[in-house]
Motif scaffolding. Sequence first.
Motif, PDB file in Angstrom:
ATOM      1  N   MET B   1       0.839  -1.199   0.000  1.00 21.64           N
ATOM      2  CA  MET B   1       0.000   0.000   0.000  1.00 21.64           C
ATOM      3  C   MET B   1       0.874   1.250   0.000  1.00 21.64           C
ATOM      4  N   ALA B   2       0.624   2.088  -0.951  1.00 28.47           N
ATOM      5  CA  ALA B   2       1.455   3.277  -1.059  1.00 28.47           C
ATOM      6  C   ALA B   2       1.039   4.312  -0.023  1.00 28.47           C
ATOM      7  N   GLU B   3      -0.243   4.615   0.048  1.00 27.90           N
ATOM      8  CA  GLU B   3      -0.661   5.659   1.008  1.00 27.90           C
ATOM      9  C   GLU B   3      -0.966   5.051   2.373  1.00 27.90           C
ATOM     10  N   ARG B   4      -1.124   5.943   3.338  1.00 31.88           N
ATOM     11  CA  ARG B   4      -1.359   5.419   4.679  1.00 31.88           C
ATOM     12  C   ARG B   4      -2.795   4.933   4.754  1.00 31.88           C
ATOM     13  N   PRO B   5      -3.036   3.981   5.680  1.00 30.63           N
ATOM     14  CA  PRO B   5      -4.391   3.449   5.818  1.00 30.63           C
ATOM     15  C   PRO B   5      -5.351   4.550   6.290  1.00 30.63           C
ATOM     16  N   ILE B   6      -6.606   4.408   5.907  1.00 31.78           N
ATOM     17  CA  ILE B   6      -7.553   5.446   6.308  1.00 31.78           C
ATOM     18  C   ILE B   6      -7.954   5.247   7.753  1.00 31.78           C
ATOM     19  N   VAL B   7      -7.984   3.975   8.176  1.00 32.43           N
ATOM     20  CA  VAL B   7      -8.262   3.676   9.580  1.00 32.43           C
ATOM     21  C   VAL B   7      -7.106   2.852  10.103  1.00 32.43           C
ATOM     22  N   SER B   8      -6.530   3.316  11.200  1.00 29.81           N
ATOM     23  CA  SER B   8      -5.401   2.595  11.770  1.00 29.81           C
ATOM     24  C   SER B   8      -5.636   2.374  13.247  1.00 29.81           C
ATOM     25  N   ILE B   9      -5.812   1.100  13.592  1.00 31.99           N
ATOM     26  CA  ILE B   9      -6.147   0.751  14.975  1.00 31.99           C
ATOM     27  C   ILE B   9      -5.016  -0.049  15.589  1.00 31.99           C
ATOM     28  N   ALA B  10      -4.608   0.345  16.801  1.00 36.24           N
ATOM     29  CA  ALA B  10      -3.556  -0.413  17.471  1.00 36.24           C
ATOM     30  C   ALA B  10      -3.925  -0.673  18.916  1.00 36.24           C
ATOM     31  N   HIS B  11      -3.967  -1.919  19.271  1.00 37.93           N
ATOM     32  CA  HIS B  11      -4.195  -2.356  20.659  1.00 37.93           C
ATOM     33  C   HIS B  11      -5.428  -1.737  21.288  1.00 37.93           C
ATOM     34  N   LEU B  12      -6.490  -1.768  20.559  1.00 37.57           N
ATOM     35  CA  LEU B  12      -7.733  -1.163  21.044  1.00 37.57           C
ATOM     36  C   LEU B  12      -8.457  -2.104  21.999  1.00 37.57           C
ATOM     37  N   SER B  13      -8.857  -1.594  23.162  1.00 41.31           N
ATOM     38  CA  SER B  13      -9.631  -2.398  24.109  1.00 41.31           C
ATOM     39  C   SER B  13     -10.832  -1.619  24.592  1.00 41.31           C
ATOM     40  N   LYS B  14     -11.855  -2.365  24.915  1.00 42.71           N
ATOM     41  CA  LYS B  14     -13.063  -1.721  25.470  1.00 42.71           C
ATOM     42  C   LYS B  14     -13.776  -2.715  26.350  1.00 42.71           C
ATOM     43  N   SER B  15     -14.191  -2.298  27.554  1.00 39.85           N
ATOM     44  CA  SER B  15     -15.045  -3.150  28.372  1.00 39.85           C
ATOM     45  C   SER B  15     -16.223  -2.344  28.885  1.00 39.85           C
ATOM     46  N   TYR B  16     -17.284  -3.047  29.217  1.00 37.92           N
ATOM     47  CA  TYR B  16     -18.473  -2.396  29.774  1.00 37.92           C
ATOM     48  C   TYR B  16     -18.668  -2.837  31.194  1.00 37.92           C
ATOM     49  N   ARG B  17     -19.252  -1.956  31.957  1.00 37.76           N
ATOM     50  CA  ARG B  17     -19.547  -2.285  33.329  1.00 37.76           C
ATOM     51  C   ARG B  17     -20.920  -2.942  33.386  1.00 37.76           C
ATOM     52  N   ARG B  18     -20.948  -4.174  33.849  1.00 41.27           N
ATOM     53  CA  ARG B  18     -22.237  -4.851  33.927  1.00 41.27           C
ATOM     54  C   ARG B  18     -22.355  -5.522  35.276  1.00 41.27           C
ATOM     55  N   GLY B  19     -23.354  -5.158  36.025  1.00 41.69           N
ATOM     56  CA  GLY B  19     -23.585  -5.760  37.345  1.00 41.69           C
ATOM     57  C   GLY B  19     -22.396  -5.643  38.271  1.00 41.69           C
ATOM     58  N   GLY B  20     -21.735  -4.481  38.211  1.00 35.04           N
ATOM     59  CA  GLY B  20     -20.612  -4.263  39.135  1.00 35.04           C
ATOM     60  C   GLY B  20     -19.296  -4.840  38.662  1.00 35.04           C
ATOM     61  N   GLU B  21     -19.330  -5.480  37.503  1.00 38.83           N
ATOM     62  CA  GLU B  21     -18.082  -6.060  36.996  1.00 38.83           C
ATOM     63  C   GLU B  21     -17.714  -5.447  35.675  1.00 38.83           C
ATOM     64  N   ASP B  22     -16.456  -5.425  35.352  1.00 42.46           N
ATOM     65  CA  ASP B  22     -16.013  -4.967  34.035  1.00 42.46           C
ATOM     66  C   ASP B  22     -15.954  -6.153  33.079  1.00 42.46           C
ATOM     67  N   VAL B  23     -16.827  -6.112  32.081  1.00 42.73           N
ATOM     68  CA  VAL B  23     -16.866  -7.209  31.104  1.00 42.73           C
ATOM     69  C   VAL B  23     -16.118  -6.780  29.844  1.00 42.73           C
ATOM     70  N   PRO B  24     -15.042  -7.415  29.506  1.00 41.54           N
ATOM     71  CA  PRO B  24     -14.288  -7.007  28.308  1.00 41.54           C
ATOM     72  C   PRO B  24     -15.063  -7.365  27.045  1.00 41.54           C
ATOM     73  N   VAL B  25     -15.173  -6.392  26.122  1.00 48.74           N
ATOM     74  CA  VAL B  25     -15.896  -6.624  24.888  1.00 48.74           C
ATOM     75  C   VAL B  25     -14.913  -6.695  23.720  1.00 48.74           C
ATOM     76  N   LEU B  26     -13.875  -5.874  23.790  1.00 52.84           N
ATOM     77  CA  LEU B  26     -12.838  -5.914  22.755  1.00 52.84           C
ATOM     78  C   LEU B  26     -11.476  -6.042  23.438  1.00 52.84           C
ATOM     79  N   ARG B  27     -10.668  -6.976  22.943  1.00 53.15           N
ATOM     80  CA  ARG B  27      -9.360  -7.157  23.559  1.00 53.15           C
ATOM     81  C   ARG B  27      -8.254  -6.921  22.541  1.00 53.15           C
ATOM     82  N   ASP B  28      -7.488  -5.921  22.768  1.00 55.68           N
ATOM     83  CA  ASP B  28      -6.239  -5.738  22.031  1.00 55.68           C
ATOM     84  C   ASP B  28      -6.405  -5.917  20.521  1.00 55.68           C
ATOM     85  N   ILE B  29      -7.259  -5.065  19.942  1.00 57.87           N
ATOM     86  CA  ILE B  29      -7.500  -5.176  18.503  1.00 57.87           C
ATOM     87  C   ILE B  29      -6.493  -4.332  17.734  1.00 57.87           C
ATOM     88  N   THR B  30      -5.898  -4.920  16.732  1.00 59.20           N
ATOM     89  CA  THR B  30      -4.996  -4.151  15.856  1.00 59.20           C
ATOM     90  C   THR B  30      -5.359  -4.451  14.414  1.00 59.20           C
TER      91      THR B  30
END
Lengths: 387, 244, 388
Positions: B1-30
């Motif tokens: 690829m000559a040009e840079r990517p339009i979307v560049s994701i590195a080590h993305l994580s996200k969790s939601y709080r459910r019932g007092g606990e943190d539930v991971p929804v996305l783990r280390d996405i690249t």
Amino acid sequence: MHYLKLVLKNLFRHRLRSALTVTGLVVAILAFGLLQTVVQAWYAGADMASASRLITRNATSLVFPLPIYYRERIKAIDGVKAVAVSNWFGGIYKDQSYGNFFPQFAVDDEVWFDLFPEFRTRPEELLAWKKDQQGAMVGRQLADEHGFKVGDTIPIKGTIFPGVWEFHVDGIFEPRDDATITRQMYFHWDYLNEQMKKLFPKRAEYAGLFVVQIADPGRAAEISQAIDKEFRNSLAETLTETEKAFQLGFVAQTETIVMAVRVVSFVVILIIFAVVANTMAMTARERLSEYATLKALGFDPAFVAALILGESVALTTLGGILGIALTFPVAAAFKSLLSAVFPVFNVAPQTVALQALAALGVGLAAGLLPSIRAARVRIVEGLRYIG
Amino acid sequence: MAERPIVSIAHLSKSYRRGGEDVPVLRDITLDIARGEFIALMGPSGSGKSTLLNLIAGIDKPDAGTLLVDGDDITRLSEAELADWRAAHVGFVFQFYNLMPVLDAFENVELPLMLTALSRRERRARVETALALVGLSDRMEHNPNELSGGQQQRVAIARAIIADPTIIVADEPTGDLDRKSAEDVLALLRRLNGEMGKTIIMVSHDPHAVESAERVMHLEKGELVPDVVPAQAKTPGGFPSARE
Amino acid sequence: MNIPLSYIVRNLWTRRLTTLLTAGGMALVVFVFAAVLMLDAGLRRTLVSTGSPRNAILLRQSSQTEIQSGVYRDQASLVETLPGIARSTSGEPLVSKETVVLIALPKRGTDKPSNVTVRGLPALGLRLRPQVRIVEGRMFRPGSSEIIVGRGIRESYDGVGIGERLRFAGRDWTVVGTFDAGKSGFDSEIWGDVDQMMQAFRRTVYSSMIVELNSASDFDAFAHRIATDQRLTLDVKREPEFYEEQSKSLSQFIRVLGITLSIIFSIGATIGAMITMYAAVSNRTAEIGTLRALGFRRASILAAFLLESVFLSAAGGAAGLVLASFLQAFTVTTMNFQSFSQLAFGFDLTTRIVADALVFSVAMGLVGGFLPSVRAARLEIVDALRAA
């Protein structure tokens, strides 16, 4: 009893909405009750009236006095037990603010309290008052409001009878019951008359009106006419009527206001009807698919209608009960605030009944259209409905 | 690829709080997405695919990692800046169209332009062009409840492209459509991607929809599973995928 | 706020029943509010217009009303000689010595008598009241038992038509005319010759004196003279001020009662608005999420819902005002507490009242819509979209 359980559970589903609706109802029912009580209070004078008392006044109008010697002539009429004179003094205590206003009357000290058994007096106080020319008997409510005690001197600035007058509090009279008004002061007519003879001799020897006690209330009309006949074609013609009629005459003069208050009290019911009807309409519409499901399951339309109606009535019943309960303490607060205008301010049983009726009525009326609509929903359409 | 990517994701994580606990929804996405790609995200329920889409679209914030869209690190933007950013860079297509029921087709498409400084006349011109593009010029004054599902989705697509966004995100665009309408919508998306070079990131269950994409990514329990290139990798127009 | 107004307004139109009921409740509240203010304004206008700025009224010291007052003949004669008093072309001082009493007359439709003001005045008295015109019949002849009645009396009582007789003070009085006092307090009075009235009611003193001064600015000097003369135990006031004071008690009563009621009622209507707006937010959660996703700010969402609430309440308020405006056709006759006699007055819709009513409506909308709008603005985009 799953019907009741469903109704109550549904009430608590949307707690905020139910709470707001009930709050609105409480305010409305409370306001309604207070307004009805205001209307009742307007008639306080008439409610206190006794069937065995007549009022004789100048036929032209209350503004004109009657010669004092009429007293003996009235007493001589068949059926009359006792006659007392009363002059409205209308003086100013401290200032002209509402809070400081109270009625003062110059009366026949000999017989006055005999004619008004609803005023309970202490024998020694009554005796002291009869002996004291400048003495005054003060009502319990008035004494409590202004802190008057036996032995106090009350200065009053005269308006109809000019000058600064001083009265000694010789006694405090108590009310026999809730309907008795004790927010006034009585002093000696003789004292007033003596002063008038000195200052404005032409105005002396006149009575404002006469209170006539009769032995047989059934003969009230007959005796009234006899009294008026006695004075026909004389200097001052009289008009005699029962005490109740006399008091109602006052109410009649402000009839327009009383009517307006009555009308307005029903306006508040209309307002809350709009609010509850709106709540029920929205609720029913949002739950259309649920009602369709119930029908699909086999519950008949009447059941579905009853669910909504039941919820509507449950809401208004709750609001109504709370509103009625609050009416009493709030009315008591009103009474202490507005005692100058409404010395008697009691919540009557009829008022409570009206409040309950209003709550029920609004509940039924508000739930009617939504319940019919829900009962009629076609299962297929209802199931497809997405709020 | 000559040009840079339009979307560049590195080590993305996200969790939601459910019932007092943190539930991971996305783990280390690249991952990277190139300009003009048509990406499909697939995965079972709860795999985090919609969450990933939401993060890329800027309507949710990750707990950790970097997320660059056309060079902007959107994780650093404030809420207000993110709103402005979305208006300029993202076009949304939802499963249930999400049109305003009280506005007609024209007004719905015009909505994103209310956030710009364009004059009424300029807005009108663009809306007419967009509606012509999706083939609904004759339905401009219809309300959503007067349009079929497919037509509503096409209005939504017109709305999505009206502000000439950098990326188009589509969450189950054909989820509520019948076969024919779904095909129309997909054809439209392919056209936007092929003829107009729009980058499209789509979440879908529908295997038929996924066929329109040139690259499919799988998520499972919050993690990316290695790429699978579908049998028909080429778009009908024969446009080669940037990866080949 | 860049959310199109059509979005806001059309949402109100779509849920017509809800909008109607909510706005209807507000309309009723504003109706009561406006009606009360209009009644008070009508009362004040009636009483304030009773009285000319160049006139002064004299009463016995510390009397509050003409009924209570008594002015001796010698005092009256003294007053007539004071400087500052205007004179007629023939040199007469423009002074009216009057007697005022109350008689009891039954109002039309009831047998219960009400107090009506009867005023005995000299022929000159009419001249001191420029707002009064005879509209039917003629003025009474001095020295006769003739009377004229004000328009308010004519409308509310029976037996006061031209040629009819009233009996009071042991005499029959013949009605010879009707007068229009320009909606002032005099419309509720019956007028006759002062000397005849004093005879009939056996009065030796006047109730009051009305004096026309050369100019309104002469009042202070005139009042000073009265105050410093020991023989004149009289109070003097500008006529309009005197009548304004007469209205204070009733006016205050109407205002306090009315405004208290309006506030209480507005609680009910505002709760109605709150319920409606909460439901609106709840039903349009997905739309809110979409708008936010598209880039509209939280503040815009807040503003949009607040505006919707305000449009709702303003519409209701306008409807209530329109309804209240019809009240202007009605006249209210009731006892003025201070004068103890019947007073007829109407509903007066002033621009101030229109403004107040609209402000009141908007305020209800703002208060009712505030919390729901905040809830709408505080929604997180992903949560809102999930509701779709």
